[in-house]
Design a protein around this motif. Structure first.
Motif, PDB file in Angstrom:
ATOM      1  N   GLY A  28       0.815  -1.205   0.000  1.00 30.92           N
ATOM      2  CA  GLY A  28       0.000   0.000   0.000  1.00 30.92           C
ATOM      3  C   GLY A  28       0.847   1.251   0.000  1.00 30.92           C
ATOM      4  O   GLY A  28       0.431   2.296   0.513  1.00 30.92           O
ATOM      5  N   SER A  29       2.031   1.161  -0.589  1.00 30.26           N
ATOM      6  CA  SER A  29       2.928   2.319  -0.599  1.00 30.26           C
ATOM      7  C   SER A  29       2.574   3.273  -1.745  1.00 30.26           C
ATOM      8  O   SER A  29       2.028   2.868  -2.774  1.00 30.26           O
ATOM      9  N   ALA A  30       2.902   4.528  -1.556  1.00 29.93           N
ATOM     10  CA  ALA A  30       2.669   5.528  -2.593  1.00 29.93           C
ATOM     11  C   ALA A  30       3.515   5.210  -3.829  1.00 29.93           C
ATOM     12  O   ALA A  30       3.062   5.387  -4.967  1.00 29.93           O
ATOM     13  N   LEU A  31       4.723   4.719  -3.619  1.00 28.12           N
ATOM     14  CA  LEU A  31       5.592   4.352  -4.733  1.00 28.12           C
ATOM     15  C   LEU A  31       4.929   3.293  -5.607  1.00 28.12           C
ATOM     16  O   LEU A  31       4.920   3.399  -6.834  1.00 28.12           O
ATOM     17  N   SER A  32       4.342   2.294  -4.997  1.00 32.59           N
ATOM     18  CA  SER A  32       3.653   1.234  -5.735  1.00 32.59           C
ATOM     19  C   SER A  32       2.472   1.802  -6.518  1.00 32.59           C
ATOM     20  O   SER A  32       2.259   1.459  -7.686  1.00 32.59           O
ATOM     21  N   GLN A  33       1.704   2.656  -5.872  1.00 32.73           N
ATOM     22  CA  GLN A  33       0.548   3.253  -6.537  1.00 32.73           C
ATOM     23  C   GLN A  33       0.981   4.122  -7.717  1.00 32.73           C
ATOM     24  O   GLN A  33       0.339   4.095  -8.781  1.00 32.73           O
ATOM     25  N   LEU A  34       2.060   4.878  -7.550  1.00 30.32           N
ATOM     26  CA  LEU A  34       2.571   5.709  -8.645  1.00 30.32           C
ATOM     27  C   LEU A  34       3.064   4.847  -9.804  1.00 30.32           C
ATOM     28  O   LEU A  34       2.856   5.167 -10.978  1.00 30.32           O
ATOM     29  N   ASN A  35       3.724   3.736  -9.474  1.00 29.70           N
ATOM     30  CA  ASN A  35       4.202   2.821 -10.524  1.00 29.70           C
ATOM     31  C   ASN A  35       3.031   2.213 -11.294  1.00 29.70           C
ATOM     32  O   ASN A  35       3.088   2.075 -12.520  1.00 29.70           O
ATOM     33  N   LYS A  36       1.955   1.834 -10.583  1.00 30.85           N
ATOM     34  CA  LYS A  36       0.766   1.293 -11.250  1.00 30.85           C
ATOM     35  C   LYS A  36       0.123   2.339 -12.144  1.00 30.85           C
ATOM     36  O   LYS A  36      -0.313   2.047 -13.251  1.00 30.85           O
ATOM     37  N   LEU A  37       0.037   3.572 -11.651  1.00 28.63           N
ATOM     38  CA  LEU A  37      -0.540   4.664 -12.427  1.00 28.63           C
ATOM     39  C   LEU A  37       0.293   4.906 -13.694  1.00 28.63           C
ATOM     40  O   LEU A  37      -0.246   5.058 -14.785  1.00 28.63           O
ATOM     41  N   GLY A  38       1.617   4.911 -13.537  1.00 28.32           N
ATOM     42  CA  GLY A  38       2.507   5.095 -14.685  1.00 28.32           C
ATOM     43  C   GLY A  38       2.351   4.004 -15.714  1.00 28.32           C
ATOM     44  O   GLY A  38       2.320   4.257 -16.927  1.00 28.32           O
ATOM     45  N   ALA A  39       2.196   2.778 -15.262  1.00 27.22           N
ATOM     46  CA  ALA A  39       2.016   1.649 -16.180  1.00 27.22           C
ATOM     47  C   ALA A  39       0.677   1.747 -16.897  1.00 27.22           C
ATOM     48  O   ALA A  39       0.575   1.464 -18.099  1.00 27.22           O
ATOM     49  N   ALA A  40      -0.370   2.193 -16.174  1.00 32.51           N
ATOM     50  CA  ALA A  40      -1.692   2.345 -16.798  1.00 32.51           C
ATOM     51  C   ALA A  40      -1.680   3.455 -17.838  1.00 32.51           C
ATOM     52  O   ALA A  40      -2.292   3.314 -18.915  1.00 32.51           O
ATOM     53  N   ILE A  41      -1.017   4.536 -17.557  1.00 32.76           N
ATOM     54  CA  ILE A  41      -0.933   5.651 -18.506  1.00 32.76           C
ATOM     55  C   ILE A  41      -0.137   5.246 -19.744  1.00 32.76           C
ATOM     56  O   ILE A  41      -0.485   5.630 -20.862  1.00 32.76           O
ATOM     57  N   ALA A  42       0.906   4.447 -19.544  1.00 27.31           N
ATOM     58  CA  ALA A  42       1.771   4.034 -20.655  1.00 27.31           C
ATOM     59  C   ALA A  42       1.038   3.142 -21.654  1.00 27.31           C
ATOM     60  O   ALA A  42       1.391   3.064 -22.803  1.00 27.31           O
ATOM     61  N   GLN A  43      -0.053   2.487 -21.216  1.00 26.86           N
ATOM     62  CA  GLN A  43      -0.758   1.585 -22.115  1.00 26.86           C
ATOM     63  C   GLN A  43      -1.758   2.309 -22.875  1.00 26.86           C
ATOM     64  O   GLN A  43      -2.520   2.803 -23.218  1.00 26.86           O
TER      65      GLN A  43
END
Length: 178
Positions: A163-178
């Motif tokens: 539940g870290s902010a880093l994990s959430q940011l990485n997921k958001l970045g991956a979603a945007i990249a697709q």
């Protein structure tokens, strides 16, 4: 590392079954810790890696270092693992055995990693929640990792939640990249 854990799991499960049946969980725990320490020694690793070293010599060294404090089951474990060239996985066998023993004893080890030190109140809430989730006494080790930015990671054996902010940011970045 994952390969050694995969190799170690059947050995740990077999040893645990024998130890539980005989009521010798603590004795096996100590024996496996000793075996893991022996195999982790650099000199022992070099000796085992030497192509001229025979399996019987390796077994003799283990028995000598253990001071002759072995029994039939421990000798069998060493024999099978030596024959199959699996001795390097002994530290993982010991670790997996301890995890199974903790579950049997209704004790679970958890690691909580947070961006900042957890307060006493947060620790109490986490402890209560994890005790309820695992229906066991959870021993929690707290660690700090400022790279998480905020939030926490909780790791209990194979179970993990990030539940870290880093994990959430990485997921958001991956979603945007697709």
């Amino acid at each position: 590392m994952a390969e050694l854990i995969t190799i170690a799991r059947p050995y740990a499960e077999a040893v645990f079954a024998v130890a539980k049946e005989e009521g010798k969980l603590d004795a096996w725990s100590e024996s496996l810790a000793n075996l893991a320490a022996i195999v982790s020694d650099e000199t022992m690793q070099a000796f085992m890696a030497n192509p001229e070293t025979q399996d019987s010599q390796v077994s003799e060294v283990f028995t000598a270092v253990l001071g002759g404090k072995t029994d039939k089951e421990l000798d069998n474990l060493l024999s099978v693992m030596t024959e199959n060239k699996r001795l390097q996985s002994l530290p993982f066998v010991a670790e997996l055995f301890e995890d199974m023993k903790a579950i049997e004893d209704k004790k679970v080890r958890a690691t909580v990693i947070s961006a900042r030190a957890a307060t006493v109140e947060q620790k109490k809430k986490l402890s209560a929640a994890l005790n309820a989730k695992f229906d066991a006494e959870v021993e929690i080790t707290y660690e700090e990792d400022s790279s998480l930015i905020a939030g926490i990671k909780i790791i209990v054996g194979d179970w993990a939640i990030d539940g870290s902010a880093l994990s959430q940011l990485n997921k958001l970045g991956a979603a945007i990249a697709q």
